[in-house]
Design an enzyme around this catalytic site. Structure first.
Site, PDB file in Angstrom:
ATOM      1  N   CYS A   1      38.377  50.094  34.110  1.00 50.41           N
ATOM      2  CA  CYS A   1      39.182  51.133  33.474  1.00 50.41           C
ATOM      3  C   CYS A   1      40.632  50.679  33.559  1.00 50.41           C
ATOM      4  CB  CYS A   1      38.964  52.484  34.149  1.00 50.41           C
ATOM      5  SG  CYS A   1      39.304  52.477  35.924  1.00 50.41           S
ATOM      6  N   THR A   2      41.568  51.579  33.316  1.00 52.82           N
ATOM      7  CA  THR A   2      42.978  51.183  33.283  1.00 52.82           C
ATOM      8  C   THR A   2      43.488  50.731  34.649  1.00 52.82           C
ATOM      9  OG1 THR A   2      43.337  52.796  31.518  1.00 52.82           O
ATOM     10  CG2 THR A   2      45.294  51.908  32.607  1.00 52.82           C
TER      11      THR A   2
END
Length: 286
Positions: free
Chosen positions: A191-192
Site C-alpha cells: 500500500c502507500t
C-alpha cells in the site's frame, strides 16, 4: 504561538508514520498533540486510535525534528519509524488531530497487529525477488495491491493483482474468495505507507494463507530505498501534491475539484477538463 521562519529556498519536510500500539488515554493525548503541532507550525493530520497512531505532517526540518523527539518521548512510541519527502510548500493546508476507532478502517476486530505482525519483506529484498522472478525458496512472487482503485490507477507494481476495490473494507471478502489463486506462491501485499498492507497480511494469515508478506514501509519506503524498479507510474498521496514519482517528487497529476477523481497530465489536456469545474470523469454529469 512561536514558529520558526522558513529559510529562503529551504524545502519543507513531509513525514508519514504509524505504529500499532494500544493507546488508552486518547482524550488526554489529543490536546497535547494539538498544542505542539500548533506551536511548531506543522500542517497535516494526526489520528489517535485505541489500536495506535497514524500521522502525515509537514513543517520545517527543525520543527519536524523537535516534534518527533517529543513523540518518541512517549515510551510506547520510542521506536516510531518515519518516511520522509521534501516539497517547496507545506504538503497540507491545515492541522487536524482526530480520535478514531481504527487507524485504517477494516472492520475486522480480531486483527491486532501489536500482538504479532505478519512477516514483512524489506524493499531491497523485494527488488531482488522481482529481479530474479522468485523468492529465495524458488516460489513465484505475486504482488497484491490493497489500495482503492483510483489510487492504483495512478501507479502500481508491474503485474500486480488489483481487485478494483472502492474502499478497504471490501478487501477481506475479496481476498478470501480468491485464496486458491495463490496456492504455491509467495504473496506480497503493499500500500502507500504500510498500514493497509500490514492489516491485510494479518487477515490473510488468519484465513489460512501460508506464505504472505507485507512490504515494509509500503510504496513510499520502496521508492526511498530502491527507486522505481518494477513499478510503473507514480504513487497517490492524500495531500495537495496528489502523487509522487519514484524520486519522491511531486508530479503534475491533480485531483478534480468537482468529483475528486485523479486527473493525469494527459487528461488535463482534454476539453472536458476545466480547472475547478469539471474533468473527463465527471464532465456532463450533475
Amino acid at each position: 504561538m512561536t514558529q520558526a521562519v522558513q529559510a529562503a529556498n529551504e524545502p519543507f519536510v513531509n513525514i508519514a508514520a504509524y505504529k500499532f500500539i494500544t493507546l488508552d488515554n486518547l482524550e488526554a493525548l489529543r490536546p497535547q498533540y494539538q498544542d505542539i503541532t500548533q506551536r511548531l507550525g506543522l500542517k497535516g493530520t494526526v489520528l489517535l486510535t485505541p489500536e495506535g497512531i497514524n500521522m502525515f505532517l509537514s513543517g520545517t526540518r527543525a520543527n519536524i525534528d523537535e516534534y518527533l523527539a517529543w513523540v518518541r518521548g512517549d515510551a510506547r512510541l520510542a521506536d516510531l519509524e518515519v518516511k520522509e519527502s521534501l516539497s517547496a510548500e507545506q504538503s497540507h493546508k491545515r492541522m487536524l488531530v482526530k480520535i478514531k476507532a481504527e487507524i485504517i478502517t477494516m472492520r475486522m476486530p480480531l486483527i491486532k497487529p501489536e500482538e504479532g505482525r505478519a512477516p514483512f519483506v524489506e524493499a531491497k529484498t523485494l527488488k531482488r525477488w522481482l529481479d530474479q522472478g522468485h523468492d529465495d525458496d524458488g516460489k513465484p512472487v505475486v504482488m497484491v495491491d490493497t489500495r482503492n482503485d483510483f489510487e492504483v490507477d495512478v501507479g502500481t507494481f508491474d503485474n500486480t493483482v488489483d481487485y478494483r476495490i472502492k474502499k478497504f473494507t471490501e478487501f477481506p471478502q475479496v481476498i478470501a474468495e480468491h485464496k486458491d489463486d495463490f496456492a504455491g506462491k509467495t504473496v506480497v501485499t503493499f500500500c502507500t505507507g504500510g498500514i493497509r498492507c500490514e492489516k491485510a497480511a494479518i487477515h490473510m494469515q488468519n484465513i489460512g494463507y501460508d506464505n504472505v508478506y507485507q512490504l515494509e514501509g509500503g510504496i513510499l519506503k520502496y521508492f526511498e530505498e530502491v527507486g522505481g524498479a518494477h513499478y510503473t507510474g507514480d504513487c497517490f498521496v492524500f495531500d495537495y501534491r496528489t502523487a509522487l514519482n519514484p524520486k519522491l517528487e511531486p508530479t503534475e497529476t491533480v485531483q478534480c475539484f468537482a468529483c475528486r477523481a485523479v486527473v493525469t497530465p494527459r487528461q488535463q489536456l482534454a476539453p472536458e477538463y476545466v480547472y475547478g469545474v469539471s474533468c473527463p470523469h465527471c464532465h456532463g454529469s450533475k
